[in-house]
Design a protein around this motif. Sequence first.
Motif, PDB file in Angstrom:
ATOM      1  N   GLU A 185       0.854  -1.187   0.000  1.00  0.00           N
ATOM      2  CA  GLU A 185       0.000   0.000   0.000  1.00  0.00           C
ATOM      3  C   GLU A 185       0.882   1.227   0.000  1.00  0.00           C
ATOM      4  O   GLU A 185       1.931   1.255   0.648  1.00  0.00           O
ATOM      5  N   PHE A 186       0.459   2.235  -0.747  1.00  0.00           N
ATOM      6  CA  PHE A 186       1.159   3.502  -0.775  1.00  0.00           C
ATOM      7  C   PHE A 186       0.505   4.449   0.216  1.00  0.00           C
ATOM      8  O   PHE A 186      -0.721   4.488   0.325  1.00  0.00           O
ATOM      9  N   GLY A 187       1.335   5.221   0.920  1.00  0.00           N
ATOM     10  CA  GLY A 187       0.828   6.280   1.771  1.00  0.00           C
ATOM     11  C   GLY A 187       0.465   7.469   0.900  1.00  0.00           C
ATOM     12  O   GLY A 187       0.524   7.391  -0.333  1.00  0.00           O
ATOM     13  N   PRO A 188       0.115   8.589   1.512  1.00  0.00           N
ATOM     14  CA  PRO A 188      -0.169   9.787   0.715  1.00  0.00           C
ATOM     15  C   PRO A 188       1.031  10.136  -0.167  1.00  0.00           C
ATOM     16  O   PRO A 188       2.177  10.072   0.283  1.00  0.00           O
ATOM     17  N   LEU A 189       0.754  10.460  -1.413  1.00  0.00           N
ATOM     18  CA  LEU A 189       1.815  10.790  -2.365  1.00  0.00           C
ATOM     19  C   LEU A 189       1.740  12.275  -2.695  1.00  0.00           C
ATOM     20  O   LEU A 189       0.691  12.776  -3.077  1.00  0.00           O
ATOM     21  N   ARG A 190       2.854  12.961  -2.555  1.00  0.00           N
ATOM     22  CA  ARG A 190       2.926  14.360  -2.981  1.00  0.00           C
ATOM     23  C   ARG A 190       3.378  14.364  -4.434  1.00  0.00           C
ATOM     24  O   ARG A 190       4.071  13.450  -4.873  1.00  0.00           O
ATOM     25  N   SER A 191       2.985  15.386  -5.171  1.00  0.00           N
ATOM     26  CA  SER A 191       3.259  15.392  -6.609  1.00  0.00           C
ATOM     27  C   SER A 191       3.508  16.787  -7.121  1.00  0.00           C
ATOM     28  O   SER A 191       2.913  17.752  -6.643  1.00  0.00           O
ATOM     29  N   THR A 192       4.378  16.866  -8.127  1.00  0.00           N
ATOM     30  CA  THR A 192       4.447  18.081  -8.912  1.00  0.00           C
ATOM     31  C   THR A 192       3.183  18.106  -9.764  1.00  0.00           C
ATOM     32  O   THR A 192       2.522  17.077  -9.932  1.00  0.00           O
ATOM     33  N   MET A 193       2.841  19.245 -10.312  1.00  0.00           N
ATOM     34  CA  MET A 193       1.539  19.378 -10.964  1.00  0.00           C
ATOM     35  C   MET A 193       1.626  19.926 -12.392  1.00  0.00           C
ATOM     36  O   MET A 193       0.730  20.619 -12.847  1.00  0.00           O
ATOM     37  N   ALA A 194       2.682  19.620 -13.114  1.00  0.00           N
ATOM     38  CA  ALA A 194       2.819  20.114 -14.483  1.00  0.00           C
ATOM     39  C   ALA A 194       1.806  19.420 -15.397  1.00  0.00           C
ATOM     40  O   ALA A 194       1.445  18.262 -15.174  1.00  0.00           O
ATOM     41  N   PHE A 195       1.361  20.117 -16.419  1.00  0.00           N
ATOM     42  CA  PHE A 195       0.486  19.512 -17.429  1.00  0.00           C
ATOM     43  C   PHE A 195       1.376  18.792 -18.439  1.00  0.00           C
ATOM     44  O   PHE A 195       2.228  19.396 -19.074  1.00  0.00           O
ATOM     45  N   CYS A 196       1.169  17.485 -18.580  1.00  0.00           N
ATOM     46  CA  CYS A 196       2.034  16.663 -19.423  1.00  0.00           C
ATOM     47  C   CYS A 196       1.456  16.406 -20.809  1.00  0.00           C
ATOM     48  O   CYS A 196       2.098  15.753 -21.626  1.00  0.00           O
ATOM     49  N   GLY A 197       0.263  16.853 -21.083  1.00  0.00           N
ATOM     50  CA  GLY A 197      -0.365  16.626 -22.383  1.00  0.00           C
ATOM     51  C   GLY A 197      -1.600  15.767 -22.263  1.00  0.00           C
ATOM     52  O   GLY A 197      -1.819  15.079 -21.260  1.00  0.00           O
ATOM     53  N   GLU A 198      -2.402  15.820 -23.290  1.00  0.00           N
ATOM     54  CA  GLU A 198      -3.689  15.102 -23.300  1.00  0.00           C
ATOM     55  C   GLU A 198      -3.543  13.586 -23.175  1.00  0.00           C
ATOM     56  O   GLU A 198      -4.385  12.929 -22.591  1.00  0.00           O
ATOM     57  N   LYS A 199      -2.491  13.008 -23.748  1.00  0.00           N
ATOM     58  CA  LYS A 199      -2.347  11.546 -23.772  1.00  0.00           C
ATOM     59  C   LYS A 199      -1.539  10.999 -22.604  1.00  0.00           C
ATOM     60  O   LYS A 199      -1.261   9.812 -22.550  1.00  0.00           O
ATOM     61  N   SER A 200      -1.178  11.856 -21.669  1.00  0.00           N
ATOM     62  CA  SER A 200      -0.383  11.436 -20.522  1.00  0.00           C
ATOM     63  C   SER A 200      -1.165  10.464 -19.634  1.00  0.00           C
ATOM     64  O   SER A 200      -2.384  10.591 -19.479  1.00  0.00           O
ATOM     65  N   LEU A 201      -0.459   9.521 -19.026  1.00  0.00           N
ATOM     66  CA  LEU A 201      -1.052   8.593 -18.069  1.00  0.00           C
ATOM     67  C   LEU A 201      -0.896   9.088 -16.629  1.00  0.00           C
ATOM     68  O   LEU A 201      -1.216   8.376 -15.689  1.00  0.00           O
ATOM     69  N   TYR A 202      -0.418  10.311 -16.464  1.00  0.00           N
ATOM     70  CA  TYR A 202      -0.200  10.877 -15.131  1.00  0.00           C
ATOM     71  C   TYR A 202      -1.456  10.803 -14.264  1.00  0.00           C
ATOM     72  O   TYR A 202      -1.404  10.372 -13.113  1.00  0.00           O
ATOM     73  N   SER A 203      -2.588  11.208 -14.807  1.00  0.00           N
ATOM     74  CA  SER A 203      -3.815  11.221 -13.998  1.00  0.00           C
ATOM     75  C   SER A 203      -4.223   9.803 -13.585  1.00  0.00           C
ATOM     76  O   SER A 203      -4.795   9.609 -12.509  1.00  0.00           O
ATOM     77  N   ARG A 204      -3.913   8.808 -14.420  1.00  0.00           N
ATOM     78  CA  ARG A 204      -4.187   7.406 -14.041  1.00  0.00           C
ATOM     79  C   ARG A 204      -3.362   7.031 -12.813  1.00  0.00           C
ATOM     80  O   ARG A 204      -3.858   6.395 -11.892  1.00  0.00           O
ATOM     81  N   PHE A 205      -2.084   7.378 -12.838  1.00  0.00           N
ATOM     82  CA  PHE A 205      -1.215   7.068 -11.702  1.00  0.00           C
ATOM     83  C   PHE A 205      -1.750   7.700 -10.418  1.00  0.00           C
ATOM     84  O   PHE A 205      -1.854   7.028  -9.396  1.00  0.00           O
ATOM     85  N   THR A 206      -2.066   8.982 -10.465  1.00  0.00           N
ATOM     86  CA  THR A 206      -2.513   9.658  -9.251  1.00  0.00           C
ATOM     87  C   THR A 206      -3.858   9.117  -8.767  1.00  0.00           C
ATOM     88  O   THR A 206      -4.113   9.081  -7.570  1.00  0.00           O
ATOM     89  N   LYS A 207      -4.677   8.659  -9.687  1.00  0.00           N
ATOM     90  CA  LYS A 207      -5.970   8.084  -9.315  1.00  0.00           C
ATOM     91  C   LYS A 207      -5.825   6.652  -8.795  1.00  0.00           C
ATOM     92  O   LYS A 207      -6.456   6.276  -7.809  1.00  0.00           O
TER      93      LYS A 207
END
Length: 142
Positions: A88-110
């Motif tokens: 299990e992961f604890g709370p994750l802090r993140s940078t918040m740059a926009f990586c583009g429409e096709k980025s999987l970043y939002s999947r990771f954070t979700k």
Amino acid sequence: MRGHLFSIAALLLTACAGTMESTEPTPDRLAGTQWQLVDIQYMDDTVLKPDAAGKYALRFDNNGSVSIKADCNMLGGSYTYTSPSGLEFGPLRSTMAFCGEKSLYSRFTKDMPFVRSFVIKDGNLHLALMADGGIYQFSPLP
């Protein structure tokens, strides 16, 4: 594809089921390892792949912390390993740059808060989301 997901899910369930109690601490099997994303397989047969190798990666440090590269952003925090295959992961802090429409970043954070277990099979790391939500598959980084 679905058969492959079910076999990975079955491995994860088997690994988590019925282990004998031990008084000796179990070494963290993930500590000191690094992985890069191969694909994300959801139970509705959706498969997502990174558009370039190395854009998505995990590094498990020896002190219980995790660093995650998610496209143009970095996430960091802690993780808890429970023998034999709980994760299990604890709370994750993140940078918040926009990586583009096709980025999987939002999947990771979700998805990362819903990781509950893992298995290492054929040299690859498979992270399972709770309630059979999906599998993240990673290969080792050199």
